[in-house]
Write a protein that holds these residues in place. Structure first.
Motif, PDB file in Angstrom:
ATOM      1  N   ASN A  99       0.726  -1.191  -0.007  1.00  0.00           N
ATOM      2  CA  ASN A  99      -0.106   0.160  -0.120  1.00  0.00           C
ATOM      3  C   ASN A  99       0.633   1.258  -0.068  1.00  0.00           C
ATOM      4  O   ASN A  99       0.439   2.181  -0.966  1.00  0.00           O
ATOM      5  N   HIS A 100       1.961   1.381   0.821  1.00  0.00           N
ATOM      6  CA  HIS A 100       2.653   2.497   0.670  1.00  0.00           C
ATOM      7  C   HIS A 100       3.488   2.692  -0.522  1.00  0.00           C
ATOM      8  O   HIS A 100       3.565   3.970  -1.061  1.00  0.00           O
ATOM      9  N   THR A 101       3.894   1.871  -1.119  1.00  0.00           N
ATOM     10  CA  THR A 101       4.473   1.870  -2.517  1.00  0.00           C
ATOM     11  C   THR A 101       3.599   2.354  -3.546  1.00  0.00           C
ATOM     12  O   THR A 101       3.760   3.194  -4.493  1.00  0.00           O
ATOM     13  N   ILE A 102       2.212   1.784  -3.507  1.00  0.00           N
ATOM     14  CA  ILE A 102       1.121   2.358  -4.332  1.00  0.00           C
ATOM     15  C   ILE A 102       0.898   3.569  -4.109  1.00  0.00           C
ATOM     16  O   ILE A 102       0.849   4.401  -5.159  1.00  0.00           O
ATOM     17  N   LYS A 103       0.792   3.952  -2.760  1.00  0.00           N
ATOM     18  CA  LYS A 103       0.398   5.504  -2.440  1.00  0.00           C
ATOM     19  C   LYS A 103       1.460   6.419  -3.358  1.00  0.00           C
ATOM     20  O   LYS A 103       1.216   7.265  -3.934  1.00  0.00           O
ATOM     21  N   THR A 104       2.669   6.110  -2.927  1.00  0.00           N
ATOM     22  CA  THR A 104       3.988   6.985  -3.547  1.00  0.00           C
ATOM     23  C   THR A 104       4.086   6.665  -4.996  1.00  0.00           C
ATOM     24  O   THR A 104       4.012   7.969  -5.616  1.00  0.00           O
ATOM     25  N   VAL A 105       3.939   5.713  -5.663  1.00  0.00           N
ATOM     26  CA  VAL A 105       3.668   5.815  -7.189  1.00  0.00           C
ATOM     27  C   VAL A 105       2.612   6.491  -7.735  1.00  0.00           C
ATOM     28  O   VAL A 105       2.756   7.145  -8.617  1.00  0.00           O
TER      29      VAL A 105
ATOM     30  N   ARG B 292      -8.244   8.786 -12.139  1.00  0.00           N
ATOM     31  CA  ARG B 292      -7.520   8.459 -10.914  1.00  0.00           C
ATOM     32  C   ARG B 292      -7.461   6.748 -10.785  1.00  0.00           C
ATOM     33  O   ARG B 292      -6.643   6.043 -10.554  1.00  0.00           O
ATOM     34  N   LEU B 293      -8.812   6.304 -11.151  1.00  0.00           N
ATOM     35  CA  LEU B 293      -9.112   5.026 -10.856  1.00  0.00           C
ATOM     36  C   LEU B 293      -8.289   3.945 -11.877  1.00  0.00           C
ATOM     37  O   LEU B 293      -7.923   3.102 -11.366  1.00  0.00           O
ATOM     38  N   PHE B 294      -8.400   4.686 -13.211  1.00  0.00           N
ATOM     39  CA  PHE B 294      -7.546   3.696 -14.120  1.00  0.00           C
ATOM     40  C   PHE B 294      -6.190   3.655 -13.889  1.00  0.00           C
ATOM     41  O   PHE B 294      -5.534   3.035 -14.413  1.00  0.00           O
ATOM     42  N   LEU B 295      -5.802   4.888 -13.268  1.00  0.00           N
ATOM     43  CA  LEU B 295      -4.277   4.905 -13.357  1.00  0.00           C
ATOM     44  C   LEU B 295      -4.056   4.134 -12.138  1.00  0.00           C
ATOM     45  O   LEU B 295      -2.904   3.343 -12.202  1.00  0.00           O
ATOM     46  N   TYR B 296      -4.841   3.684 -10.979  1.00  0.00           N
ATOM     47  CA  TYR B 296      -4.608   2.671  -9.984  1.00  0.00           C
ATOM     48  C   TYR B 296      -4.876   1.350 -10.754  1.00  0.00           C
ATOM     49  O   TYR B 296      -3.680   0.499 -10.379  1.00  0.00           O
ATOM     50  N   ALA B 297      -5.509   1.271 -11.606  1.00  0.00           N
ATOM     51  CA  ALA B 297      -5.972  -0.180 -12.241  1.00  0.00           C
ATOM     52  C   ALA B 297      -4.598  -0.420 -13.104  1.00  0.00           C
ATOM     53  O   ALA B 297      -4.139  -1.629 -13.239  1.00  0.00           O
ATOM     54  N   GLN B 298      -4.074   0.650 -13.779  1.00  0.00           N
ATOM     55  CA  GLN B 298      -2.716   0.556 -14.443  1.00  0.00           C
ATOM     56  C   GLN B 298      -1.540  -0.194 -13.596  1.00  0.00           C
ATOM     57  O   GLN B 298      -0.763  -1.050 -13.958  1.00  0.00           O
ATOM     58  N   LEU B 299      -1.505   0.632 -12.447  1.00  0.00           N
ATOM     59  CA  LEU B 299      -0.372   0.464 -11.564  1.00  0.00           C
ATOM     60  C   LEU B 299      -0.556  -0.882 -11.220  1.00  0.00           C
ATOM     61  O   LEU B 299       0.615  -1.803 -10.882  1.00  0.00           O
ATOM     62  N   LYS B 300      -1.796  -1.529 -10.557  1.00  0.00           N
ATOM     63  CA  LYS B 300      -1.925  -2.642  -9.978  1.00  0.00           C
ATOM     64  C   LYS B 300      -2.080  -4.005 -10.959  1.00  0.00           C
ATOM     65  O   LYS B 300      -2.586  -4.907 -10.698  1.00  0.00           O
TER      66      LYS B 300
ATOM     67  N   ALA C 293     -14.700  -5.952 -13.470  1.00  0.00           N
ATOM     68  CA  ALA C 293     -15.197  -6.186 -12.322  1.00  0.00           C
ATOM     69  C   ALA C 293     -14.215  -6.175 -11.381  1.00  0.00           C
ATOM     70  O   ALA C 293     -14.531  -5.928 -10.242  1.00  0.00           O
ATOM     71  N   VAL C 294     -13.080  -6.499 -11.702  1.00  0.00           N
ATOM     72  CA  VAL C 294     -11.919  -6.439 -10.704  1.00  0.00           C
ATOM     73  C   VAL C 294     -11.506  -5.209 -10.257  1.00  0.00           C
ATOM     74  O   VAL C 294     -11.392  -4.804  -9.116  1.00  0.00           O
ATOM     75  N   ILE C 295     -11.728  -4.162 -11.089  1.00  0.00           N
ATOM     76  CA  ILE C 295     -11.541  -2.599 -10.757  1.00  0.00           C
ATOM     77  C   ILE C 295     -12.667  -2.446  -9.824  1.00  0.00           C
ATOM     78  O   ILE C 295     -12.324  -1.841  -8.802  1.00  0.00           O
TER      79      ILE C 295
END
Length: 135
Positions: A3-9, A45-53, A59-61
């Motif tokens: 989670n910390h890495t995701i927040k930073t990236v 923002r949501l799709f940037l997160y989806a790309q990162l993950k 459905a997964v998003i």
């Protein structure tokens, strides 16, 4: 990624986006005129997160937003259905995402210089949204 890495990236991905310019385009196009929940900035923002993950589908998003408080804080919502995501995909004019992409490419070129930017952008993979639903 934890989670910390995701927040930073995630913050690093969002930082170069000129939110004021994007919001002006959204306002001019009237995209969010009657929107109550999933506005265009939250969608981005949501799709940037989806790309990162590397989330594979809508459905997964959707499940990720519903289950994870971190995601809820990052995108500013506590739940979203896959049908709402699908409708938003169809609603956003491709010109807006093209302008965002060009803006970011110009920033990369300015920051890195032409040669290094060319090498960095050579690794860029575009996801193209079809103009009609695939059957």
């Amino acid at each position: 990624m934890d989670n910390h890495t995701i927040k930073t990236v995630f913050k690093e991905y969002i930082h170069p986006l000129d939110i004021k310019i994007i919001q002006k385009m959204i306002d001019v196009e009237g995209i969010d005129k009657y929107v109550k929940k999933l506005n265009t900035l939250s969608y981005i923002r949501l799709f940037l997160y989806a790309q990162l993950k590397k989330l594979e589908n809508l459905a997964v998003i959707s499940q990720s937003v519903s289950r994870k408080k971190t995601v809820q804080r990052l995108v500013g919502m506590d739940s979203i259905s896959k049908s709402q995501l699908s409708r938003k995909n169809r609603q956003i004019p491709h010109e807006i995402t093209e302008v965002i992409l060009r803006h970011l490419i110009q920033k990369v070129q300015y920051t890195l210089g032409a040669v290094k930017a060319g090498k960095a952008l050579d690794k860029l993979h575009l996801i193209i949204h079809p103009p009609f639903p695939c059957v």
